[in-house]
Design a protein around this motif. Structure first.
Motif, PDB file in Angstrom:
ATOM      1  N   SER A   1       0.840  -1.200   0.000  1.00  0.00           N
ATOM      2  CA  SER A   1       0.000   0.000   0.000  1.00  0.00           C
ATOM      3  C   SER A   1       0.870   1.243   0.000  1.00  0.00           C
ATOM      4  CB  SER A   1      -0.922   0.011   1.225  1.00  0.00           C
ATOM      5  OG  SER A   1      -0.171  -0.026   2.422  1.00  0.00           O
ATOM      6  N   ALA A   2       0.383   2.299  -0.631  1.00  0.00           N
ATOM      7  CA  ALA A   2       1.088   3.580  -0.711  1.00  0.00           C
ATOM      8  C   ALA A   2       0.314   4.618   0.084  1.00  0.00           C
ATOM      9  CB  ALA A   2       1.235   4.014  -2.161  1.00  0.00           C
ATOM     10  N   PHE A   3       1.018   5.509   0.749  1.00  0.00           N
ATOM     11  CA  PHE A   3       0.349   6.529   1.568  1.00  0.00           C
ATOM     12  C   PHE A   3       1.245   7.758   1.690  1.00  0.00           C
ATOM     13  CE2 PHE A   3       2.878   3.960   4.414  1.00  0.00           C
ATOM     14  CZ  PHE A   3       3.414   4.856   5.312  1.00  0.00           C
ATOM     15  N   ASN A   4       0.658   8.841   2.154  1.00  0.00           N
ATOM     16  CA  ASN A   4       1.384  10.088   2.393  1.00  0.00           C
ATOM     17  C   ASN A   4       1.656  10.270   3.872  1.00  0.00           C
ATOM     18  OD1 ASN A   4      -0.630  11.118  -0.130  1.00  0.00           O
ATOM     19  ND2 ASN A   4       1.531  11.650  -0.296  1.00  0.00           N
ATOM     20  N   THR A   5       2.785  10.861   4.177  1.00  0.00           N
ATOM     21  CA  THR A   5       3.113  11.276   5.529  1.00  0.00           C
ATOM     22  C   THR A   5       3.900  12.582   5.431  1.00  0.00           C
ATOM     23  OG1 THR A   5       4.099  10.582   7.632  1.00  0.00           O
ATOM     24  CG2 THR A   5       5.263   9.943   5.613  1.00  0.00           C
ATOM     25  N   ASP A   6       4.384  13.088   6.539  1.00  0.00           N
ATOM     26  CA  ASP A   6       5.260  14.252   6.531  1.00  0.00           C
ATOM     27  C   ASP A   6       6.633  13.813   7.018  1.00  0.00           C
ATOM     28  OD1 ASP A   6       3.162  15.871   5.690  1.00  0.00           O
ATOM     29  OD2 ASP A   6       2.600  16.420   7.740  1.00  0.00           O
TER      30      ASP A   6
ATOM     31  N   LYS B   1       4.582  12.302  11.269  1.00  0.00           N
ATOM     32  CA  LYS B   1       3.136  12.142  11.327  1.00  0.00           C
ATOM     33  C   LYS B   1       2.784  10.717  11.734  1.00  0.00           C
ATOM     34  CE  LYS B   1      -0.867  13.077   8.311  1.00  0.00           C
ATOM     35  NZ  LYS B   1      -1.231  13.476   6.930  1.00  0.00           N
ATOM     36  N   GLU B   2       1.748  10.563  12.539  1.00  0.00           N
ATOM     37  CA  GLU B   2       1.282   9.238  12.933  1.00  0.00           C
ATOM     38  C   GLU B   2       0.268   8.747  11.906  1.00  0.00           C
ATOM     39  OE1 GLU B   2      -0.520   7.078  16.923  1.00  0.00           O
ATOM     40  OE2 GLU B   2       0.780   8.827  17.088  1.00  0.00           O
TER      41      GLU B   2
ATOM     42  N   LYS C   1       4.761   6.000  13.744  1.00  0.00           N
ATOM     43  CA  LYS C   1       4.597   6.942  14.833  1.00  0.00           C
ATOM     44  C   LYS C   1       5.437   8.189  14.564  1.00  0.00           C
ATOM     45  CE  LYS C   1       3.856   3.352  18.321  1.00  0.00           C
ATOM     46  NZ  LYS C   1       4.355   2.773  19.595  1.00  0.00           N
ATOM     47  N   LYS C   2       5.010   9.288  15.138  1.00  0.00           N
ATOM     48  CA  LYS C   2       5.786  10.522  15.014  1.00  0.00           C
ATOM     49  C   LYS C   2       7.144  10.314  15.665  1.00  0.00           C
ATOM     50  CE  LYS C   2       5.496  15.503  15.844  1.00  0.00           C
ATOM     51  NZ  LYS C   2       4.669  16.596  16.425  1.00  0.00           N
ATOM     52  N   GLY C   3       8.201  10.628  14.940  1.00  0.00           N
ATOM     53  CA  GLY C   3       9.553  10.438  15.456  1.00  0.00           C
ATOM     54  C   GLY C   3      10.219   9.173  14.977  1.00  0.00           C
ATOM     55  N   ASP C   4       9.475   8.288  14.297  1.00  0.00           N
ATOM     56  CA  ASP C   4      10.080   7.078  13.738  1.00  0.00           C
ATOM     57  C   ASP C   4      11.107   7.433  12.666  1.00  0.00           C
ATOM     58  OD1 ASP C   4       8.698   5.312  15.317  1.00  0.00           O
ATOM     59  OD2 ASP C   4       7.239   4.744  13.784  1.00  0.00           O
TER      60      ASP C   4
END
Length: 217
Positions: A49-54, A87-88, A93-96
């Motif tokens: 799966s493909a997704f967006n994060t920051d 971004k979670e 998780k944020k910080g990963d």
């Protein structure tokens, strides 16, 4: 899965660099810091799966070369990139750590050179990569876990005569067993004949030698 819903990445990046050069040496330092909104990642869990994060990325490279006594050349460099998820989402998780980020790398070279020939020795080393996110990656491949530190040593030489040139090289003379943290995954169709599954690291060649001859007509 999810590829049609992806947003475009938007990158705000600051680059800085400085170079000092004189008759016998050249040294350069390059740095960058980047905030990427809607950074595209892939999650390899069953169906991909493909997704967006920051994401935040920062790093730099320092390199230098010196020419001593008109024919002795010394050089070296170090480079590093840091990547962090902001971004979670989708199990992150944020910080990963961001996946597929190369670790700290070093190189050192020493050699002698003249107009018609050169001899050179080079050491290349990668630190272990402890920052990874197993099961996540990009279209090239996924993180398979921690990668080990390694170093390789090689020598090379060349000679040019009129319109002919010969190059000789001996690489990985210490016969290190290594793979890069951001190396490609095996592709099932292409790797079927080699029994390399798509979930296994692709290792680089061991001790190897090559010769190249070039001629102009």
């Amino acid at each position: 899965m999810g590829g049609m819903e992806l947003k475009s990445e938007k990158n705000a990046q600051l680059d800085a660099g400085v170079t000092y050069k004189n008759a016998i040496s050249e040294t350069s330092l390059n740095l960058f810091a980047s905030k990427v909104s809607d950074f595209i990642l892939l999650r390899y869990a069953g169906a991909v799966s493909a997704f967006n994060t920051d994401a935040f990325l920062a790093g730099g490279e320092l390199s230098s070369e010196w020419l001593l006594g008109e024919f002795v050349r010394l050089g070296g460099g170090v480079s590093y990139t840091y990547g962090q998820n902001l971004k979670e989402t989708n199990g992150l998780k944020k910080g990963d750590a961001l996946p597929k980020i190369a670790p700290l790398a070093f190189r050192f070279l020493a050699g002698v050179e003249k107009k018609a020939w050169f001899l050179r020795a080079q050491v290349y080393a990668n630190a272990a990569q402890h920052r990874y996110k197993e099961g996540y990656g990009n279209v090239v491949g996924k993180d398979l876990g921690r990668s080990d530190a390694f170093w390789t040593f090689g020598v090379s030489g060349g000679y040019k005569f009129e319109k002919y040139q010969i190059l000789l090289s001996a690489e990985n003379l210490n016969n290190a067993l290594y793979s890069y943290q951001n190396s490609k995954n095996g592709v099932p169709m292409e790797m079927a004949n080699y029994d390399i599954p798509a979930t296994q690291r692709i290792y680089e060649p061991g001790r190897n030698f090559w010769i190249k001859i070039k001629a102009e007509f």
